[in-house]
Design an enzyme around this catalytic site. Sequence first.
Site, short mmCIF file in Angstrom:
data_model
loop_
_atom_site.label_atom_id
_atom_site.label_comp_id
_atom_site.label_asym_id
_atom_site.label_seq_id
_atom_site.Cartn_x
_atom_site.Cartn_y
_atom_site.Cartn_z
N LYS A 1 0.86 -1.19 0.00
CA LYS A 1 0.00 0.00 0.00
C LYS A 1 0.89 1.23 0.00
CE LYS A 1 -4.54 0.86 0.49
NZ LYS A 1 -5.63 0.03 -0.01
P1 NAD Z 1 -12.87 7.45 -3.70
O1 NAD Z 1 -11.79 8.45 -3.56
O2 NAD Z 1 -13.37 7.11 -5.05
O3 NAD Z 1 -14.13 7.89 -2.81
C1 NAD Z 1 -14.01 8.20 -1.47
C2 NAD Z 1 -15.37 8.63 -0.95
O4 NAD Z 1 -15.28 8.77 0.47
C3 NAD Z 1 -15.84 9.97 -1.48
O5 NAD Z 1 -17.23 9.89 -1.74
C4 NAD Z 1 -15.61 10.93 -0.32
O6 NAD Z 1 -16.50 12.02 -0.28
C5 NAD Z 1 -15.86 10.01 0.85
N1 NAD Z 1 -15.23 10.49 2.09
C6 NAD Z 1 -13.97 10.93 2.27
N2 NAD Z 1 -13.79 11.33 3.55
C7 NAD Z 1 -14.97 11.12 4.17
C8 NAD Z 1 -15.45 11.35 5.48
N3 NAD Z 1 -14.66 11.88 6.41
N4 NAD Z 1 -16.75 11.01 5.77
C9 NAD Z 1 -17.55 10.49 4.83
N5 NAD Z 1 -17.16 10.26 3.57
C10 NAD Z 1 -15.90 10.58 3.25
O7 NAD Z 1 -12.33 6.14 -2.94
P2 NAD Z 1 -12.73 4.62 -3.20
O8 NAD Z 1 -11.80 4.06 -4.20
O9 NAD Z 1 -14.20 4.50 -3.37
O10 NAD Z 1 -12.29 3.98 -1.80
C11 NAD Z 1 -13.12 4.05 -0.66
C12 NAD Z 1 -12.62 3.06 0.38
O11 NAD Z 1 -12.62 1.74 -0.18
C13 NAD Z 1 -11.18 3.29 0.86
O12 NAD Z 1 -11.09 2.87 2.20
C14 NAD Z 1 -10.37 2.34 -0.01
O13 NAD Z 1 -9.15 1.96 0.61
C15 NAD Z 1 -11.34 1.16 -0.06
N6 NAD Z 1 -11.12 0.26 -1.20
C16 NAD Z 1 -11.12 0.72 -2.48
C17 NAD Z 1 -10.93 -0.17 -3.53
C18 NAD Z 1 -11.00 0.27 -4.97
O14 NAD Z 1 -10.98 -0.61 -5.85
N7 NAD Z 1 -11.11 1.55 -5.27
C19 NAD Z 1 -10.72 -1.53 -3.24
C20 NAD Z 1 -10.76 -1.98 -1.92
C21 NAD Z 1 -10.96 -1.07 -0.90
#
Ligand code: NAD
Length: 445
Positions: free
Chosen positions: A115
């Site tokens: 990561k």
């Molecule tokens: P992203 O950047 O596309 O979206 C993040 C979202 O979280 C946004 O809607 C933002 O407004 C919201 N957010 C940020 N801070 C916040 C807060 N304090 N309170 C409420 N909402 C908040 O990110 P993503 O790719 O959707 O990832 C989201 C989570 O999923 C992360 O923890 C990431 O590690 C995890 N994840 C992502 C993937 C992937 O394929 N993208 C895979 C596994 C896990």
Amino acid sequence: MATDALKNIRVRIEKAAQKLGPQVVPNWMLEYICDCEDRWSPSITIKVPNPTNPLERIPKSYKAVRVLHRKSGSADIWKGGLRYHPDVSLSQMEGHAIEMSIKSWIMNEPHGGAKGGIAVNPLELTKDVLEDLTLAFAKRAIDDGKMSPRKDVMAPDMGTNETIMDWICNFYIDYTGDNIIGEGVVTGKSVGNGGICGRKSATGLGLHLALQTFLGAKEIHLQENPTAIVQGFGNVASYFCKFAEEFKIKIIGVIDQFGGVYCPAGLDIQKMSGYAESNKFKTINGFESVSPDYLKASFDELMALGADIFVPAAIENVITTSIAPAMNFKVVLEGANSPTLADADEILNQRGIKVIPDIYANAGGVTVSYFEWARNTRKNPSNLRIRIPDNNEDDVRAALETMFRTNGAELIQISKKYGIPYREAGYALALERVSPYIKAHLRMD
Ligand code: NAD
């Protein structure tokens, strides 16, 4: 192992190791697994417009971090997300790298977890500055031997996306001249640029496949057409919402970092996506204005109003000991990494709220990323019997469904065998799987 997050992970690994016994996880292996292979944290300096004189460019430095956890098999690589967020730090990324390993081992994928990221808010940068920063990071990572399709393969995470992966991939091929397997340096690329169909939606879809596995095994019982409240509306959350109709789940609340909206009759997800796409911060804040049935709601209000399912799909540590007692849900389906603190987990367990943990539930992304890398590099160790799908949505989905169903069934079996919650069972499954490889590799047992 300094921070609370790392301590939590260690406690979870220790608990699972204890269940399996010292034959499976001897003490030296426990120490090995609780440590990381490589930590890298350079400063990346680029020229940005001077805020007081936009015609001039001035140097600005950003902290970058990458952590490799432990390798687990013959594919010989590490895999994990690249995050752009102001909170990115070495200790946070160490925790996530270990969790990435656990997740990959649960899904029986032959790589170690990694990561990393850059401490920056991408929403505050222009596209040009974001590209300059990304390419300066990639150049430094290549020069320092940290980025390669044969070593560390990055993927989209919070604050990064397909476009950023395309920039890195194209730069890598130009800079190194590797036209043979260079495309495999990152995953989550656009389909026309070496990407795989269905990667963008894989984590959101995977959450549904994880839930279906538990419903199908009668581990979890929900009413017909269950309701859900979702935190976040980025990649993971928005795709979870988009697939909800197909799985007959009604989304009644969504909240992101700027605000939330609630409607017990259900929210119009297509409209909400259009709304978020049309504003600079990609937020759903203010969406309540589109219908008199929609109400503005805070996080605490949504937790108390409740639904059948809560899907945290934004940031870590949102389910705390203060919010857990007030949460009105039957199931927590973890889309984000580490959304639940260890003490809060205990409270949810005691209250009978079932948690389908991140280390299994959000593995759709890394799994389809593995398919993408294997296609790009034409490498898939035959002993693993992972079927690499053709590059079309249907076949990718079929292969992903198989991965969730078979590995989920084993997780459930371990949970039953030891009478432990699903998270602990996930850790136990991961350790059981990696133990023979580590023993053979280190030849210490
Ligand atoms: P992203 O950047 O596309 O979206 C993040 C979202 O979280 C946004 O809607 C933002 O407004 C919201 N957010 C940020 N801070 C916040 C807060 N304090 N309170 C409420 N909402 C908040 O990110 P993503 O790719 O959707 O990832 C989201 C989570 O999923 C992360 O923890 C990431 O590690 C995890 N994840 C992502 C993937 C992937 O394929 N993208 C895979 C596994 C896990």
